[in-house]
Design an enzyme around this catalytic site. Sequence first.
Site, PDB file in Angstrom:
ATOM      1  CB  THR A 206      41.767   8.081 -15.534  1.00  0.00           C
ATOM      2  OG1 THR A 206      40.784   8.613 -14.664  1.00  0.00           O
ATOM      3  CG2 THR A 206      41.281   6.769 -16.107  1.00  0.00           C
TER       4      THR A 206
ATOM      5  NE  ARG B 275      32.639  10.931 -10.135  1.00  0.00           N
ATOM      6  CZ  ARG B 275      33.674  10.799 -10.950  1.00  0.00           C
ATOM      7  NH1 ARG B 275      34.601   9.911 -10.702  1.00  0.00           N
ATOM      8  NH2 ARG B 275      33.780  11.544 -12.023  1.00  0.00           N
TER       9      ARG B 275
ATOM     10  N   GLY C 218      32.671   7.456 -12.037  1.00  0.00           N
ATOM     11  CA  GLY C 218      32.940   8.307 -13.189  1.00  0.00           C
ATOM     12  C   GLY C 218      32.732   7.525 -14.472  1.00  0.00           C
ATOM     13  CG  ASP C 219      34.979   8.874 -17.835  1.00  0.00           C
ATOM     14  OD1 ASP C 219      35.546   8.891 -16.722  1.00  0.00           O
ATOM     15  OD2 ASP C 219      35.513   9.320 -18.867  1.00  0.00           O
TER      16      ASP C 219
ATOM     17  CB  THR D  39      41.888  10.778 -18.561  1.00  0.00           C
ATOM     18  OG1 THR D  39      42.456  11.751 -19.428  1.00  0.00           O
ATOM     19  CG2 THR D  39      42.564   9.453 -18.814  1.00  0.00           C
ATOM     20  N   GLY D  40      39.661  12.559 -17.466  1.00  0.00           N
ATOM     21  CA  GLY D  40      39.095  13.884 -17.237  1.00  0.00           C
ATOM     22  C   GLY D  40      37.708  13.793 -16.627  1.00  0.00           C
TER      23      GLY D  40
ATOM     24  N   GLY E  84      34.542  12.809 -15.958  1.00  0.00           N
ATOM     25  CA  GLY E  84      33.683  11.700 -16.365  1.00  0.00           C
ATOM     26  C   GLY E  84      32.219  12.080 -16.440  1.00  0.00           C
TER      27      GLY E  84
HETATM   28  N1  ASP Z   1      37.645  10.255 -15.667  1.00  0.00           N
HETATM   29  C1  ASP Z   1      37.860  10.042 -14.261  1.00  0.00           C
HETATM   30  C2  ASP Z   1      36.548  10.041 -13.550  1.00  0.00           C
HETATM   31  O1  ASP Z   1      35.644  10.803 -13.932  1.00  0.00           O
HETATM   32  C3  ASP Z   1      38.738  11.037 -13.597  1.00  0.00           C
HETATM   33  C4  ASP Z   1      39.891  11.588 -14.372  1.00  0.00           C
HETATM   34  O2  ASP Z   1      40.322  10.995 -15.338  1.00  0.00           O
HETATM   35  O3  ASP Z   1      40.371  12.659 -14.022  1.00  0.00           O
HETATM   36  O4  ASP Z   1      36.434   9.352 -12.572  1.00  0.00           O
END
Ligand code: ASP
Length: 307
Positions: free
Chosen positions: A166, A194, A196-197, A217-218, A220
Amino acid sequence: MIVIASENGRVGIAEAMRVLRCGGSALDAVEIGIRLVEDNAEDETVGVGGIPNLLGVVQLDASIMDGRTRACGAVGAVRGYVHPISIARQVMEELPHVFLVGEGAERFAAEIGAERRQLLTDQAADTWRRRMLEAMSAEELARLAEDPNLRRWVAVTMDPRLAGGTVNFIAQDAEGNIACGVSTSGWAWKYPGRLGDSPVIGAGNYADNRYGAAACTGLGEMTIRAGTAHSVVLHMQMGLDVEEACRRAMNDLQELQPGGGVDILALDCHGQPAAVTNEEVGDTYVVMTDEMDSYEVRPRTLVPPLV
Ligand code: ASP
């Protein structure tokens, strides 16, 4: 003046700072910086070149927040438009709403003349196909769109470390205003629809001029549960410095899903940046102030899982 971004924001950070130097607002800087990442087909996690969902369709999410007014806009599961960050900004500025998804977001994008583009690159399509064929037969793949039990394949998306990503941008302009933006194609091969955050205000994005801003990021699914971006800002409101605020918000996540990777980026109202990760040492972010000729790459602080 300062702009900070996740590491993949390096392609847009100098332009974001140029906008600030020319008198542009923090919102303008965040939007332009993210647009350049959305245009970068080599980035497999944002905009064109983004990783598709389980059915091979790229669905993009984005949000933007104005720390001066705490106005915000977000879009989710948008197909066929390359700059969801700009659509999110227009939602904020033109509608009495905060969040549009799917068909409604695409309809609004068409109304405002947002740029359409083929988002699925040959490379992303090949990777998707190869990944699917590791889990299913060619016949099953050919009939996937009609599969009445699509959820049985959702396990192919279960390793976000393989394919997460992200972009986060936070800027503070000459007037001290702060803005924060986030854009993503989300988890690789996610179940269609779907979110995410990244487009969820308070989870992946939050900005308040009085204290600061944060973005994630990561995974979510974790930061949505904990309201992480808002938690960071609330910790700053309660008097913690920006790095400690990130550390506390990260610690709050650690019990939810051991192994769930999350990075947090934050800026306080005095222009002090911080970035933490619960993954590997070596994760970085980028920073550029108006006194710098080019951006700096800085290490994120590792906040290891609690034992
Ligand atoms: N945070 C993002 C999501 O959950 C994905 C990511 O940053 O890896 O969609």
